[in-house]
Motif scaffolding. Sequence first.
Motif, short mmCIF file in Angstrom:
data_model
loop_
_atom_site.label_atom_id
_atom_site.label_comp_id
_atom_site.label_asym_id
_atom_site.label_seq_id
_atom_site.Cartn_x
_atom_site.Cartn_y
_atom_site.Cartn_z
N UNK A 347 0.83 -1.22 0.00
CA UNK A 347 0.00 0.00 0.00
C UNK A 347 0.86 1.26 0.00
N UNK A 348 2.06 1.15 -0.57
CA UNK A 348 2.93 2.31 -0.72
C UNK A 348 2.90 2.83 -2.15
N UNK A 349 2.88 1.92 -3.10
CA UNK A 349 2.93 2.28 -4.53
C UNK A 349 1.68 1.77 -5.22
N UNK A 350 1.03 2.60 -6.01
CA UNK A 350 -0.10 2.15 -6.83
C UNK A 350 0.43 1.54 -8.12
N UNK A 352 -0.80 2.25 -11.06
CA UNK A 352 -1.35 3.02 -12.18
C UNK A 352 -0.31 3.79 -12.97
N UNK A 353 0.71 4.32 -12.30
CA UNK A 353 1.69 5.16 -13.00
C UNK A 353 3.03 5.02 -12.30
N UNK A 354 3.97 4.37 -12.95
CA UNK A 354 5.27 4.12 -12.32
C UNK A 354 6.06 5.40 -12.08
N UNK A 355 5.69 6.49 -12.72
CA UNK A 355 6.40 7.76 -12.53
C UNK A 355 6.00 8.43 -11.21
N UNK A 356 4.89 8.04 -10.62
CA UNK A 356 4.41 8.66 -9.39
C UNK A 356 4.47 7.67 -8.24
N UNK A 357 5.46 7.84 -7.38
CA UNK A 357 5.64 6.98 -6.22
C UNK A 357 6.01 7.84 -5.01
N UNK A 358 5.13 8.79 -4.64
CA UNK A 358 5.51 9.79 -3.63
C UNK A 358 5.82 9.20 -2.26
N UNK A 359 5.07 8.21 -1.81
CA UNK A 359 5.34 7.67 -0.47
C UNK A 359 6.65 6.89 -0.45
N UNK A 360 6.94 6.17 -1.51
CA UNK A 360 8.21 5.45 -1.58
C UNK A 360 9.39 6.42 -1.53
N UNK A 361 9.27 7.53 -2.22
CA UNK A 361 10.33 8.54 -2.21
C UNK A 361 10.50 9.12 -0.80
N UNK A 362 9.38 9.44 -0.14
CA UNK A 362 9.46 10.00 1.21
C UNK A 362 10.09 9.02 2.18
N UNK A 363 9.71 7.76 2.09
CA UNK A 363 10.28 6.76 2.99
C UNK A 363 11.78 6.60 2.77
#
Length: 427
Positions: A347-350, A352-363
């Motif tokens: 539940x960190x990465x959706x 739908x779009x591999x370019x958008x992974x904001x929670x993974x980047x923050x972690x």
Amino acid sequence: MRRGELLQALEGGGLLDRLEPVYGADAAGAARRLADLTRGYAGVFPGGEEEDVRLFSVPGRTELGGNHTDHQWGRCLAGSVDLDTIACAAPNGTNMVRIQSRNHRMAEVSLDDLSVHPAETGSSVSLVRGVAARLREMGHAVGGFNAYTTTRVLRSSGLSSSAAFEVMVGTIMNHLFCGGVLTPLQLAQVGQYAENVYYGKPCGLMDQLACASGGVIAIDFADPAAPSLRQVQVDLEREGYALVIVDAGAGHADLTEEYAAIPREMGAAAACLGKERLGQATYEQFLEALPRVRSACGDRALLRAMHFFQDDRRAAEQCAALERGDFPAFLRLVRRSGRSSFMNLQNVITCRDSREQPLAVLLALAEELLEGEGACRVHGGGFAGTIQAFVPLDRVERFTQGMEALTGAGSCHVLSIRGTGAAQLVS
């Protein structure tokens, strides 16, 4: 209290003794917010200074342990926080509920029609209608009222702004029409009913319980109709840590299906075990049934079920660590929970779009800034919203600066645990 007298008392410091048990050292600041709220109410509902109005507060919540375990009748650990939704409200003598939230369209609901309106799915109106419907089903003669609300609970943040709103509506109705008899558990259940049946989101009960109850609570949903609750004492400052929530700046309004897939897939795994929910099975039964679960439900459902059993156990271990004063053990368990949420619950990465992974980047950045100290994990439902970090007090400034260099000023929020849940502040 009459509106004119209330405003005078708030502006003159006459109600600080009532506010200090809830807001502590920030009682004066709360009085200013409540005075502004009361003026906002008067601007929308000009009933005159003699109108009797009441003030209410409901906190947001932070999940401390048990990520997506509540809806499977497992265990979790949660706390209310010092960001709240406040409301000024009064009966209006009609059969209409009118709630004006600052900067939002007014929610208007006729109590003559409390059926589910599919067109309202996902709206605040649906929550108001659902709360009123459930209270009517419970035998309470709820009536119409006017309310003006503002909130400091960050939307799309994992701090449960929707649960705070549901519990607020229930709290207002409880004190205006039900004689204040509803318990925190009943308020939470009413809010969950509204969100499940009327809003259309299959949430568990943890969010509403934490908002309604106050403090840090350990919850066991083995009996979902009467979950076991107990207070857990936590003093983060004494332990040398701050609780920091970091906002990814990505809303989750369009992620309902991502959330819904988690309980659906866990439920499918439970069905393979002959159970309604995973909390009714043992981990040993699950491990014995792995081939069957994988064949019938797929790999992701299997991994999500594995996360449930492991995080259910971790939540109990986190509670035990706090109760024996072993904060380092608590932090180790937070880190393990975070890894499990990322790898197994997913539940960190959706997808739908591999370019958008904001929670993974923050972690990733949070771990870099913490340099092996403290802990961080996805916060709440996941996919968007926020992460949670326990940051050593001497690192808070550097951590905040480092995170906000990427996420923007104001994205980090240092929170405290609030001891009071849903409350009528002034009657």
